[in-house]
Design a protein around this motif. Sequence first.
Motif, mmCIF file in Angstrom:
data_model
loop_
_atom_site.group_PDB
_atom_site.id
_atom_site.type_symbol
_atom_site.label_atom_id
_atom_site.label_comp_id
_atom_site.label_asym_id
_atom_site.label_seq_id
_atom_site.Cartn_x
_atom_site.Cartn_y
_atom_site.Cartn_z
ATOM 1 N N LEU A 1 0.830 -1.196 0.000
ATOM 2 C CA LEU A 1 0.000 0.000 0.000
ATOM 3 C C LEU A 1 0.872 1.257 0.000
ATOM 4 C CD1 LEU A 1 -2.563 -0.975 2.814
ATOM 5 C CD2 LEU A 1 -2.901 -1.146 0.323
ATOM 6 N N VAL A 2 0.419 2.257 -0.723
ATOM 7 C CA VAL A 2 1.024 3.592 -0.718
ATOM 8 C C VAL A 2 -0.109 4.591 -0.521
ATOM 9 C CG1 VAL A 2 2.981 2.956 -2.190
ATOM 10 C CG2 VAL A 2 0.880 3.839 -3.239
ATOM 11 N N ALA A 3 0.251 5.848 -0.255
ATOM 12 C CA ALA A 3 -0.777 6.869 -0.081
ATOM 13 C C ALA A 3 -0.333 8.190 -0.690
ATOM 14 C CB ALA A 3 -1.098 7.068 1.396
ATOM 15 N N ILE A 4 -1.320 8.939 -1.142
ATOM 16 C CA ILE A 4 -1.099 10.304 -1.589
ATOM 17 C C ILE A 4 -2.094 11.195 -0.857
ATOM 18 C CG2 ILE A 4 -0.198 9.694 -3.866
ATOM 19 C CD1 ILE A 4 -2.961 10.422 -5.048
ATOM 20 N N SER A 5 -1.792 12.467 -0.831
ATOM 21 C CA SER A 5 -2.694 13.447 -0.258
ATOM 22 C C SER A 5 -3.006 14.449 -1.362
ATOM 23 C CB SER A 5 -1.996 14.125 0.926
ATOM 24 O OG SER A 5 -2.839 15.065 1.517
ATOM 25 N N VAL A 6 -4.295 14.671 -1.597
ATOM 26 C CA VAL A 6 -4.731 15.499 -2.718
ATOM 27 C C VAL A 6 -5.617 16.632 -2.206
ATOM 28 C CG1 VAL A 6 -5.937 15.490 -4.920
ATOM 29 C CG2 VAL A 6 -4.706 13.447 -4.196
ATOM 30 N N ALA A 7 -5.318 17.847 -2.633
ATOM 31 C CA ALA A 7 -6.110 19.011 -2.218
ATOM 32 C C ALA A 7 -7.557 18.865 -2.679
ATOM 33 C CB ALA A 7 -5.504 20.285 -2.789
ATOM 34 N N ARG A 8 -8.463 19.210 -1.812
ATOM 35 C CA ARG A 8 -9.886 19.153 -2.159
ATOM 36 C C ARG A 8 -10.236 20.130 -3.283
ATOM 37 N NH1 ARG A 8 -12.638 15.939 1.232
ATOM 38 N NH2 ARG A 8 -11.762 15.584 3.298
ATOM 39 N N THR A 9 -9.387 21.136 -3.488
ATOM 40 C CA THR A 9 -9.627 22.111 -4.548
ATOM 41 C C THR A 9 -9.127 21.644 -5.910
ATOM 42 O OG1 THR A 9 -7.536 23.194 -4.009
ATOM 43 C CG2 THR A 9 -9.539 24.080 -2.965
ATOM 44 N N SER A 10 -8.490 20.482 -5.964
ATOM 45 C CA SER A 10 -7.964 19.976 -7.234
ATOM 46 C C SER A 10 -9.102 19.746 -8.230
ATOM 47 C CB SER A 10 -7.219 18.656 -7.010
ATOM 48 O OG SER A 10 -6.889 18.054 -8.252
ATOM 49 N N THR A 11 -8.900 20.208 -9.434
ATOM 50 C CA THR A 11 -9.871 19.929 -10.495
ATOM 51 C C THR A 11 -9.484 18.686 -11.280
ATOM 52 O OG1 THR A 11 -8.698 21.437 -11.976
ATOM 53 C CG2 THR A 11 -10.548 22.347 -10.717
ATOM 54 N N THR A 12 -8.250 18.214 -11.086
ATOM 55 C CA THR A 12 -7.777 17.016 -11.786
ATOM 56 C C THR A 12 -8.144 15.745 -11.034
ATOM 57 O OG1 THR A 12 -5.942 18.305 -12.666
ATOM 58 C CG2 THR A 12 -5.749 15.916 -12.813
ATOM 59 N N TRP A 13 -8.053 15.778 -9.703
ATOM 60 C CA TRP A 13 -8.312 14.566 -8.926
ATOM 61 C C TRP A 13 -9.690 13.961 -9.195
ATOM 62 C CZ3 TRP A 13 -6.325 10.482 -7.370
ATOM 63 C CH2 TRP A 13 -6.974 9.638 -6.465
ATOM 64 N N PRO A 14 -10.760 14.741 -9.295
ATOM 65 C CA PRO A 14 -12.059 14.125 -9.592
ATOM 66 C C PRO A 14 -12.060 13.349 -10.915
ATOM 67 C CG PRO A 14 -12.392 16.341 -8.781
ATOM 68 C CD PRO A 14 -10.906 16.176 -9.002
ATOM 69 N N LEU A 15 -11.234 13.743 -11.870
ATOM 70 C CA LEU A 15 -11.135 13.020 -13.139
ATOM 71 C C LEU A 15 -10.390 11.696 -12.969
ATOM 72 C CD1 LEU A 15 -10.106 16.028 -15.420
ATOM 73 C CD2 LEU A 15 -12.404 15.039 -15.143
ATOM 74 N N LEU A 16 -9.411 11.674 -12.049
ATOM 75 C CA LEU A 16 -8.577 10.484 -11.845
ATOM 76 C C LEU A 16 -9.164 9.503 -10.840
ATOM 77 C CD1 LEU A 16 -5.089 12.236 -11.647
ATOM 78 C CD2 LEU A 16 -5.996 10.892 -13.562
ATOM 79 N N SER A 17 -9.916 10.009 -9.893
ATOM 80 C CA SER A 17 -10.457 9.191 -8.816
ATOM 81 C C SER A 17 -11.282 8.033 -9.372
ATOM 82 C CB SER A 17 -11.331 10.068 -7.916
ATOM 83 O OG SER A 17 -11.857 9.310 -6.865
ATOM 84 N N GLY A 18 -11.071 6.839 -8.815
ATOM 85 C CA GLY A 18 -11.831 5.663 -9.233
ATOM 86 C C GLY A 18 -11.219 4.923 -10.412
ATOM 87 N N ARG A 19 -10.079 5.374 -10.905
ATOM 88 C CA ARG A 19 -9.417 4.728 -12.042
ATOM 89 C C ARG A 19 -8.142 4.027 -11.580
ATOM 90 N NH1 ARG A 19 -11.494 6.699 -16.770
ATOM 91 N NH2 ARG A 19 -12.755 8.577 -16.571
ATOM 92 N N ARG A 20 -7.654 3.125 -12.422
ATOM 93 C CA ARG A 20 -6.330 2.567 -12.183
ATOM 94 C C ARG A 20 -5.329 3.672 -12.496
ATOM 95 N NH1 ARG A 20 -4.080 -3.258 -13.825
ATOM 96 N NH2 ARG A 20 -5.747 -3.732 -12.382
ATOM 97 N N LEU A 21 -4.418 3.913 -11.561
ATOM 98 C CA LEU A 21 -3.506 5.039 -11.668
ATOM 99 C C LEU A 21 -2.065 4.594 -11.866
ATOM 100 C CD1 LEU A 21 -4.954 7.137 -8.723
ATOM 101 C CD2 LEU A 21 -5.337 7.495 -11.178
ATOM 102 N N GLY A 22 -1.352 5.363 -12.652
ATOM 103 C CA GLY A 22 0.081 5.200 -12.780
ATOM 104 C C GLY A 22 0.758 6.242 -11.917
ATOM 105 N N ILE A 23 1.679 5.790 -11.094
ATOM 106 C CA ILE A 23 2.488 6.707 -10.290
ATOM 107 C C ILE A 23 3.902 6.605 -10.822
ATOM 108 C CG2 ILE A 23 3.479 7.140 -8.007
ATOM 109 C CD1 ILE A 23 0.848 6.282 -6.807
ATOM 110 N N SER A 24 4.441 7.751 -11.215
ATOM 111 C CA SER A 24 5.812 7.822 -11.723
ATOM 112 C C SER A 24 6.603 8.737 -10.803
ATOM 113 C CB SER A 24 5.838 8.384 -13.146
ATOM 114 O OG SER A 24 5.060 7.590 -14.023
#
Length: 180
Positions: A68-91
């Motif tokens: 398990l890993v974790a990230i912290s995302v600002a609630r004001t992000s307009t990008t996170w709602p687009l990414l949330s719920g998808r398989r994510l690539g972390i680079s």
Amino acid sequence: MTVNLRDTTPTTTPTTTTTTTTTPTPTELRRALAAYPTGVIAVCARIGDDPVGMAVNSFTSISLEPPLVAISVARTSTTWPLLSGRRLGISVLSVDQEALCRQLSSRVADRFAGAEWQARDGGSVLISGAALWLECEARSVFDGGDHEIVVMEVLGAQSFPDVDPLVFHQSRFHVIHGVH
């Protein structure tokens, strides 16, 4: 360790200074936390045929079993709602990717202009030239005040040990050269 309670040898006691302060303002806290160096990651997925992503510096390992890993995302992000719920690539971005990091942090229309990336079958997007790739799926989201804390399961990992990571410290990018 055994302690002899009858020992009368004088000991040196460290001096402790207690300072009472008020709760820092968000600006003061941001400035104070800049003393802690962090890596910088790109969190990305494919939506339709296009990559969508953002730069994040609040990333941490949580558990090896399960992975398990974790990230912290600002609630004001307009990008996170687009990414949330998808398989994510972390680079984990490399020393050569400071400009890309700034692009991913900006509000420009094409954050991936000039970037080399690849999409995986599950929809995650990984940045070429990074120091580490992880493919993840969110498992839990927690309230973190003005941020959401997202705990993700690591589904795949590929490390590039000859690539030096980009580091963010004192509000500037830095390079840590590894021993290769």
